[in-house]
Scaffold this active site. Structure first.
Site, PDB file in Angstrom:
ATOM      1  N   ASP A   1       0.812  -1.227   0.000  1.00  0.00           N
ATOM      2  CA  ASP A   1       0.000   0.000   0.000  1.00  0.00           C
ATOM      3  C   ASP A   1       0.840   1.270   0.000  1.00  0.00           C
ATOM      4  OD1 ASP A   1      -2.254  -1.719   0.277  1.00  0.00           O
ATOM      5  OD2 ASP A   1      -1.880  -1.791   2.435  1.00  0.00           O
TER       6      ASP A   1
ATOM      7  N   LYS B   1       2.366   2.210  -5.182  1.00  0.00           N
ATOM      8  CA  LYS B   1       3.116   1.762  -6.372  1.00  0.00           C
ATOM      9  C   LYS B   1       2.341   2.041  -7.660  1.00  0.00           C
ATOM     10  CE  LYS B   1       3.216  -2.294  -4.443  1.00  0.00           C
ATOM     11  NZ  LYS B   1       2.797  -1.980  -3.074  1.00  0.00           N
TER      12      LYS B   1
ATOM     13  N   GLY C   1      -4.111  -4.159  -4.592  1.00  0.00           N
ATOM     14  CA  GLY C   1      -5.077  -3.144  -5.028  1.00  0.00           C
ATOM     15  C   GLY C   1      -4.292  -1.905  -5.388  1.00  0.00           C
ATOM     16  N   HIS C   2      -4.042  -1.695  -6.666  1.00  0.00           N
ATOM     17  CA  HIS C   2      -3.232  -0.546  -7.083  1.00  0.00           C
ATOM     18  C   HIS C   2      -4.152   0.587  -7.529  1.00  0.00           C
ATOM     19  CE1 HIS C   2       0.543  -3.247  -7.737  1.00  0.00           C
ATOM     20  NE2 HIS C   2       0.155  -3.163  -6.492  1.00  0.00           N
TER      21      HIS C   2
ATOM     22  N   GLN D   1       2.315  -5.882  -3.286  1.00  0.00           N
ATOM     23  CA  GLN D   1       2.557  -5.982  -1.840  1.00  0.00           C
ATOM     24  C   GLN D   1       3.840  -5.206  -1.493  1.00  0.00           C
ATOM     25  OE1 GLN D   1       1.742  -9.350  -3.432  1.00  0.00           O
ATOM     26  NE2 GLN D   1      -0.268  -8.411  -3.230  1.00  0.00           N
TER      27      GLN D   1
HETATM   28  P1  IMP Z   1      -2.606 -12.841   1.313  1.00  0.00           P
HETATM   29  O1  IMP Z   1      -1.502 -12.457   0.383  1.00  0.00           O
HETATM   30  O2  IMP Z   1      -3.961 -12.423   0.810  1.00  0.00           O
HETATM   31  O3  IMP Z   1      -2.560 -14.263   1.729  1.00  0.00           O
HETATM   32  O4  IMP Z   1      -2.399 -11.996   2.663  1.00  0.00           O
HETATM   33  C1  IMP Z   1      -1.259 -12.172   3.490  1.00  0.00           C
HETATM   34  C2  IMP Z   1      -0.915 -10.891   4.222  1.00  0.00           C
HETATM   35  O5  IMP Z   1      -0.440  -9.927   3.278  1.00  0.00           O
HETATM   36  C3  IMP Z   1      -2.087 -10.228   4.949  1.00  0.00           C
HETATM   37  O6  IMP Z   1      -1.582  -9.569   6.102  1.00  0.00           O
HETATM   38  C4  IMP Z   1      -2.574  -9.194   3.964  1.00  0.00           C
HETATM   39  O7  IMP Z   1      -3.236  -8.118   4.593  1.00  0.00           O
HETATM   40  C5  IMP Z   1      -1.249  -8.761   3.340  1.00  0.00           C
HETATM   41  N1  IMP Z   1      -1.415  -8.282   1.972  1.00  0.00           N
HETATM   42  C6  IMP Z   1      -1.609  -9.029   0.861  1.00  0.00           C
HETATM   43  N2  IMP Z   1      -1.679  -8.249  -0.228  1.00  0.00           N
HETATM   44  C7  IMP Z   1      -1.524  -6.991   0.197  1.00  0.00           C
HETATM   45  C8  IMP Z   1      -1.473  -5.726  -0.473  1.00  0.00           C
HETATM   46  O8  IMP Z   1      -1.566  -5.616  -1.698  1.00  0.00           O
HETATM   47  N3  IMP Z   1      -1.285  -4.640   0.328  1.00  0.00           N
HETATM   48  C9  IMP Z   1      -1.126  -4.741   1.672  1.00  0.00           C
HETATM   49  N4  IMP Z   1      -1.153  -5.895   2.334  1.00  0.00           N
HETATM   50  C10 IMP Z   1      -1.353  -7.005   1.600  1.00  0.00           C
END
Ligand code: IMP
Length: 423
Positions: free
Chosen positions: A13, A16, A40-41, A224
């Site tokens: 977040d 990017k 979520g970009h 991420q």
């Molecule tokens: P997962 O990738 O959905 O399995 O989530 C694993 C962890 O990564 C969790 O704490 C999510 O909140 C975090 N996470 C996954 N994708 C994002 C992102 O795009 N932005 C921020 N946190 C993320």
């Protein structure tokens, strides 16, 4: 030519999507290399907000090719929704999008497994976005997954059925109550697969190799953040892919020697969504102000993000692991009005002061050591030149550049493309 990388240096977040969009005019190809619809970009231009999950952030530019690389996991249902939104906005995506045959597919049962696994973990849950990311990467490394290229084979539906049946048995193993109607989910999935098939599937590593040979410019877009990397993040509270620079080599098939600039994106403070350690997290009015002014809610899940001061120990670690060559600081405008700005420059760890990220940064092991700087009052959101920035913000920037030994080339002062200051 080389492939430039753009990566998040914190827990995701960082903004990017906005910077990829700003930089796209310098590149012929924008390529996503890991993650999936957990991302979520957010992009804002001409007064309109756009959120992309799997599609690279260069899609709104006329000339760039947008590639979904082999390291990405694709949920056809979410992908179709993204395409539908683009079509509504008149974006001609078919001529601009390409998908690697080696990218893995997220099946409806991967999502269900994610939910079952998180529910079974109870308080120890990761805080997953529940998009099926973990189970899909598990099937990839377990050598059970279904890839985009498999959709071109006659027997892919048989393989699908076998895998979905296995997943159903695994859901039962978790012994938790999960409500679902698989027939309905599958109808939606198979419809979306037909739409996915309208996008060209390519041998993307070959495509990238040839593009480099013919002097095309390529930007690899990370998803991420570095502290969510499966190897270098705050394990187990991480995502299931390599979000760091090396992940771009694997997720696109680019040789390490072909990497050029590494753009590291960070917020002027820190946020985290989901569970896991966060040494500089604030539980007071300052944290509440950052969340409110910065609209800190997840673009994918809508969850409130946890907020805190900038953690330079963690940021330095991310710069080292990624080999960052240029920094970009986002959301500087959110800190306007704070009398004092704190920066964590070291940790108290087992009775010692340390300046590196140790194995375990749980609250019981680590407490932040802060340096305080003067804050600034001015509203930055209307500024677009470096000379306009307040003196105290310049001091903050210089302090960070000195500590990190890397120049901060962009300061972002709002979500719009126009609110971007080049230094
Ligand atoms: P997962 O990738 O959905 O399995 O989530 C694993 C962890 O990564 C969790 O704490 C999510 O909140 C975090 N996470 C996954 N994708 C994002 C992102 O795009 N932005 C921020 N946190 C993320």
């Amino acid at each position: 030519m080389a492939v430039d990388l753009l990566l998040g240096l914190q827990w995701g977040d960082e903004g990017k999507g906005k910077i990829v969009d700003v930089l796209t005019s310098n590149y012929n190809i924008i390529a996503r290399f890991q993650g999936g619809p957990n991302a979520g970009h957010t992009l804002v231009f001409n007064g309109q907000k756009h959120v992309l999950h799997t599609i690279p952030s260069g899609i709104f530019h006329d000339d760039a090719v947008n590639l979904v690389g082999n390291g990405v996991v694709i949920d056809p249902v979410i992908f179709k929704k993204e395409l539908d939104k683009l079509a509504e906005q008149g974006v001609d995506y078919v001529s601009k999008l390409k998908i690697s045959r080696k990218a893995h597919l997220i099946l409806p049962t991967h999502r269900l497994l994610d939910a079952a696994s998180e529910t079974a973990k109870g308080k120890a849950k990761i805080g997953s976005t529940l998009k099926g990311i973990g189970p899909t990467y598990m099937d990839k490394t377990g050598r059970n997954g279904i890839r985009v290229g498999d959709l071109e084979l006659d027997d892919w539906k048989i393989r699908y059925r076998n895998l979905a049946n296995k997943h159903e048995a695994m859901i039962g193993f978790h012994n938790v109550e999960i409500q679902y109607d698989l027939d309905e989910l599958e109808a939606e999935f198979f419809e979306a697969i037909e739409v996915l098939k309208t996008i060209p599937f390519i041998d993307s590593e070959e495509y990238i190799f040839n593009a480099l040979e013919s002097e095309k410019t390529i930007l690899a877009e990370g998803a991420q953040g570095s502290l969510l990397d499966i190897d270098f993040g705050t394990y187990p509270y991480v995502t299931s892919s390599n979000t760091t620079a090396a992940g771009a080599c694997i997720g696109l098939g680019v040789a390490p020697g072909k990497i050029g600039d590494v753009f590291g994106i960070f917020k002027a403070y820190t946020t985290r969504v989901g569970s896991g350690p966060f040494p500089t997290e604030l539980f007071d009015k300052d944290g509440e102000t950052m969340g409110r002014v910065g609209h800190e809610f997840g673009a994918t899940t809508g969850r409130a993000r946890r907020c805190g001061w900038l953690d330079l120990v963690a940021l330095k670690y991310a710069c080292q692991i990624n080999g960052v060559t240029q920094l970009m600081m986002m959301k500087a405008d959110v800190l306007s009005g704070f009398k004092r700005i704190k920066v964590c420059t070291a940790y108290q760890y087992k009775g010692e002061t340390i300046s590196h990220l140790p194995f375990n940064i749980e609250e019981k092991n680590v407490s932040p050591v802060y340096t305080e700087l003067k804050g600034w009052k001015a509203d930055l959101t209307g500024m677009n030149k470096a000379e306009e920035l307040p003196e105290e913000l310049n001091e903050y920037i210089h302090f960070l550049e000195k500590e990190l030994g890397i120049p901060i080339k962009i300061v972002s002062v709002g979500p719009d493309r126009e609110q971007t200051i080049f230094r």
